[in-house]
Write a protein that holds these residues in place. Structure first.
Motif, PDB file in Angstrom:
ATOM      1  N   ILE A  57       0.832  -1.198   0.000  1.00 48.07           N
ATOM      2  CA  ILE A  57       0.000   0.000   0.000  1.00 48.07           C
ATOM      3  C   ILE A  57       0.871   1.255   0.000  1.00 48.07           C
ATOM      4  CG2 ILE A  57      -1.650   1.324   1.383  1.00 48.07           C
ATOM      5  CD1 ILE A  57      -2.901  -1.319   2.211  1.00 48.07           C
ATOM      6  N   SER A  65       2.231   2.020  -3.468  1.00 45.72           N
ATOM      7  CA  SER A  65       1.293   2.042  -4.583  1.00 45.72           C
ATOM      8  C   SER A  65       1.124   3.428  -5.186  1.00 45.72           C
ATOM      9  CB  SER A  65      -0.074   1.520  -4.131  1.00 45.72           C
ATOM     10  OG  SER A  65      -0.651   2.393  -3.169  1.00 45.72           O
ATOM     11  N   THR A  87      -4.496   5.414   0.319  1.00 47.85           N
ATOM     12  CA  THR A  87      -5.189   4.180   0.687  1.00 47.85           C
ATOM     13  C   THR A  87      -5.201   4.031   2.202  1.00 47.85           C
ATOM     14  OG1 THR A  87      -4.345   3.163  -1.340  1.00 47.85           O
ATOM     15  CG2 THR A  87      -5.288   1.697   0.308  1.00 47.85           C
ATOM     16  N   THR A  88      -6.339   3.587   2.728  1.00 48.79           N
ATOM     17  CA  THR A  88      -6.477   3.272   4.145  1.00 48.79           C
ATOM     18  C   THR A  88      -6.663   1.770   4.301  1.00 48.79           C
ATOM     19  OG1 THR A  88      -8.874   3.649   4.052  1.00 48.79           O
ATOM     20  CG2 THR A  88      -7.479   5.508   4.695  1.00 48.79           C
ATOM     21  N   LEU A 130      -5.310  -2.360  -6.544  1.00 49.81           N
ATOM     22  CA  LEU A 130      -4.607  -1.077  -6.556  1.00 49.81           C
ATOM     23  C   LEU A 130      -4.021  -0.779  -7.933  1.00 49.81           C
ATOM     24  CD1 LEU A 130      -2.792  -1.151  -3.084  1.00 49.81           C
ATOM     25  CD2 LEU A 130      -4.946  -0.050  -3.704  1.00 49.81           C
ATOM     26  N   ARG A 175      -9.245   7.665  -4.363  1.00 47.83           N
ATOM     27  CA  ARG A 175      -8.794   7.129  -3.084  1.00 47.83           C
ATOM     28  C   ARG A 175      -9.305   5.694  -2.928  1.00 47.83           C
ATOM     29  NH1 ARG A 175     -11.578   9.206   0.327  1.00 47.83           N
ATOM     30  NH2 ARG A 175     -12.842  10.657  -0.888  1.00 47.83           N
ATOM     31  N   ALA A 176      -8.567   4.886  -2.178  1.00 50.72           N
ATOM     32  CA  ALA A 176      -8.924   3.475  -2.020  1.00 50.72           C
ATOM     33  C   ALA A 176      -8.982   3.116  -0.540  1.00 50.72           C
ATOM     34  CB  ALA A 176      -7.923   2.569  -2.745  1.00 50.72           C
ATOM     35  N   GLU A 177      -9.783   2.084  -0.260  1.00 47.63           N
ATOM     36  CA  GLU A 177      -9.890   1.551   1.100  1.00 47.63           C
ATOM     37  C   GLU A 177      -9.770   0.033   1.032  1.00 47.63           C
ATOM     38  OE1 GLU A 177     -13.001   1.259   4.900  1.00 47.63           O
ATOM     39  OE2 GLU A 177     -13.541   2.388   3.092  1.00 47.63           O
ATOM     40  N   VAL A 178      -8.844  -0.515   1.813  1.00 53.19           N
ATOM     41  CA  VAL A 178      -8.627  -1.954   1.891  1.00 53.19           C
ATOM     42  C   VAL A 178      -9.136  -2.424   3.254  1.00 53.19           C
ATOM     43  CG1 VAL A 178      -6.936  -3.808   1.862  1.00 53.19           C
ATOM     44  CG2 VAL A 178      -6.625  -1.819   0.372  1.00 53.19           C
ATOM     45  N   VAL A 204     -11.715  -4.325  -1.412  1.00 55.26           N
ATOM     46  CA  VAL A 204     -10.974  -3.135  -1.857  1.00 55.26           C
ATOM     47  C   VAL A 204     -11.953  -2.248  -2.624  1.00 55.26           C
ATOM     48  CG1 VAL A 204      -8.991  -2.252  -3.114  1.00 55.26           C
ATOM     49  CG2 VAL A 204      -8.880  -4.507  -2.025  1.00 55.26           C
ATOM     50  N   ASN A 233     -12.642   1.706  -4.222  1.00 55.44           N
ATOM     51  CA  ASN A 233     -12.059   3.003  -4.601  1.00 55.44           C
ATOM     52  C   ASN A 233     -13.159   3.974  -4.986  1.00 55.44           C
ATOM     53  OD1 ASN A 233     -11.796   1.165  -7.251  1.00 55.44           O
ATOM     54  ND2 ASN A 233     -12.114   3.286  -7.908  1.00 55.44           N
TER      55      ASN A 233
END
Length: 374
Positions: free
Chosen positions: A260, A263, A267-268, A293, A304-307, A320, A322
């Protein structure tokens, strides 16, 4: 010649450009006001010209500061520069159209306002249309410059994505060749060395001559050591990766944070997985995050992305998500091999992989697999 001029222009510092525009605006104003201006008119002119120093930070405010001076004089440099800067800084086209109308109205109106409609109204309308067309010229040019910057940025992103895909393809080919070589070594060479070790052991037992027994013992020892070396080489050959990772182990959950961080996407990472899941499951989760990603970087620039790692009594997985892209993206050819590979990995875990768009214009990839002991 053009490239040389562009290179020289890029060397000019921004403050020097702004100072030159202020000087041109001041000369334009002085020609119109000299000998017939009141202190109030001079104050409006100074405010509008000096505001050009702030045009890069506050383009809308600077444009509004140039409106009063257009009521008293037929100036062009300050308001047109303000409109151009605003057009290069915003994508709000209704706002730009409104600013053009304001500039045209302020230029067409006469001071005092009671004199505006005392003349021929047809001529006033013609003047308004002409001024409006003049105001739209720097706006269109500014939008063109903004589009050029977007295209240049997208070309860089496309080149980065292509380099990444070429690296992944080369890594896949290398891993396939290494795996094939490992199978050949395991199936052919190991088999023959094993026969040598067995025959040497039988000879060691059956031989009556001490020298023959010693020779058979030596052959058997060397054969066993060779088998151990071959097993080690096969293990190394099965390791996937390029020149930097050819002797490194496969990634696990501990490597997701580093993935992350490298990348280049905001990303959180939240949640966690059950303790003791197999290394195969950890590798599948890692590859799912990696592919998601990569897709965000290729198809949703600026998103923005969240994992989210999660588990319950029966299942575990990773989701995941975004957001929608904030910059225009270029459609890239894709065979969707990445998602196909992820679905195959999920099936090996008796799980499922879903990929679908979200209502807010983003995208979501979710891996779900049954919880099993390691």
């Amino acid at each position: 010649m053009v490239s040389t001029a562009q290179a020289l222009w890029r060397r000019v510092p921004p403050w020097a450009v702004d100072a030159g525009l202020v000087v041109l605006a001041a000369l334009d104003t002085w020609v119109n006001l000299y000998g017939e201006a009141t202190p109030f008119m001079w104050a409006c002119a100074v405010l509008g010209c000096a505001g050009l120093f702030l045009r890069r930070r506050l383009p809308l405010v600077v444009f509004l500061l140039t409106l009063p001076m257009t009521l008293f004089m037929d100036v062009a440099v300050a308001p047109l520069c303000a409109l151009y800067t605003l057009a290069t800084r915003t994508r709000n086209r209704p706002l730009l159209a409104g600013c053009a109308l304001l500039n045209a109205a302020a230029t067409t109106l006469a001071w005092p306002l009671s004199d505006t409609f005392s003349h021929d109204r047809t001529w006033t309308l013609i003047s308004f249309v002409y001024t409006l067309a003049t105001a739209f010229a720097p706006i269109l040019f500014g939008q063109l410059v903004q589009a050029r910057h977007d295209v240049a940025r997208q070309l860089v992103e496309v080149e980065v994505a292509r380099e990444h895909e070429r690296a992944l393809y080369a890594q896949t080919v290398l891993a396939r060749e290494r795996a094939q070589l490992a199978r050949e070594m395991h199936d052919v060479v190991s088999h023959q060395v094993s026969l040598i070790a067995v025959q040497a052991g039988a000879l060691q037992v059956a031989a009556k001559d001490p020298d023959a027994r010693d020779a058979a013992r030596t052959i058997r020892t060397l054969s066993v050591n060779t088998l151990d070396e071959l097993r080690h080489m096969v293990t190394l050959l099965r390791a996937s990766g390029g020149r930097e990772t050819e002797l490194t182990p496969q990634p696990t959950l501990a490597d997701i944070q580093q993935l992350i961080a490298g990348s280049g996407i905001e990303t959180t990472l939240t949640g966690g997985l059950p303790p003791g899941i197999s290394t195969t499951a950890q590798r599948t989760v890692y590859r799912t995050v990696q592919e998601a990603l990569t897709n965000v970087r290729k198809h949703a620039p600026g998103a923005r992305a969240e994992v989210q790692l999660w588990h319950d009594a029966q299942y575990f997985g990773v989701t995941v998500t975004n957001t929608a892209p904030t910059r225009p993206s270029v459609a890239l050819p894709s065979a969707r091999h990445g998602l196909i590979g992820l679905k195959e990995r999920a099936e090996l875990l008796d799980g499922t992989l879903t990929a679908q768009p979200t209502p807010d214009g983003g995208y979501e990839i979710e891996l779900r697999a049954p919880t099993r002991p390691a």
